[in-house]
Design a protein around this motif. Sequence first.
Motif, mmCIF file in Angstrom:
data_model
loop_
_atom_site.group_PDB
_atom_site.id
_atom_site.type_symbol
_atom_site.label_atom_id
_atom_site.label_comp_id
_atom_site.label_asym_id
_atom_site.label_seq_id
_atom_site.Cartn_x
_atom_site.Cartn_y
_atom_site.Cartn_z
ATOM 1 N N ASP A 66 0.833 -1.205 0.000
ATOM 2 C CA ASP A 66 0.000 0.000 0.000
ATOM 3 C C ASP A 66 0.870 1.258 0.000
ATOM 4 N N ALA A 67 1.917 1.246 0.821
ATOM 5 C CA ALA A 67 2.810 2.403 0.904
ATOM 6 C C ALA A 67 3.525 2.646 -0.425
ATOM 7 N N LEU A 68 4.010 1.569 -1.050
ATOM 8 C CA LEU A 68 4.734 1.713 -2.314
ATOM 9 C C LEU A 68 3.815 2.182 -3.446
ATOM 10 N N ARG A 101 13.901 4.874 -5.947
ATOM 11 C CA ARG A 101 12.482 4.666 -6.241
ATOM 12 C C ARG A 101 12.257 3.189 -6.529
ATOM 13 N N ALA A 102 11.269 2.639 -5.863
ATOM 14 C CA ALA A 102 10.942 1.220 -6.010
ATOM 15 C C ALA A 102 9.770 1.067 -6.969
ATOM 16 N N ARG A 103 9.974 0.192 -7.934
ATOM 17 C CA ARG A 103 8.916 -0.076 -8.905
ATOM 18 C C ARG A 103 8.698 -1.572 -9.024
ATOM 19 N N ILE A 145 14.660 -1.419 -6.923
ATOM 20 C CA ILE A 145 14.930 -0.048 -6.516
ATOM 21 C C ILE A 145 15.949 0.542 -7.489
ATOM 22 N N GLU A 146 15.555 1.605 -8.144
ATOM 23 C CA GLU A 146 16.461 2.390 -8.983
ATOM 24 C C GLU A 146 17.241 3.283 -8.028
#
Length: 158
Positions: A66-68, A101-103, A145-146
């Motif tokens: 949810d947070a991501l 940033r996590a994708r 994570i970039e």
Amino acid sequence: MFRSLTRFKQALSQQECLQVLQQEKRGVLAVLGDEGYPYALPVNHWYDPETGKLCFHGGRKGHRIDALERCDKVSFCVYDGGTQSQEGWWLDFRSVIVFGRARRVEDHDRALEISRRLSYRFTQDEAYIDHEIRHSGPGVAVYEIEVEHMTGKLVHER
């Protein structure tokens, strides 16, 4: 945008930071949680030297997911087990903090490959890994994570 290391004399090189990320199996992922509270949790990770991305996986539901979905900005902290100082009781250890940033990895084959690479960090048992991927693979959420900024330092516990 990102702060410089205050104790710059204790800074680790980029290569030393990558060494810690590759050697250690677990770190603490911090996200922006509910009501703006930080939410940090331990996760297994794998650093992909080909892409320079830090990868982790887990279930498809929960506080972390949810947070991501609300905010992709994360920090990730890893530290080694340290070594006993020759001068006393304290430890000297290396710590690394990654900001990025996590994708979610949408390519299912890539997600399963990352899951396999993560598994190899803990066991070389192919039968076990194949079973886990067949059993858990359809329900796994894999993130990359970039890395936007990374610092590391030698921490003197004393």
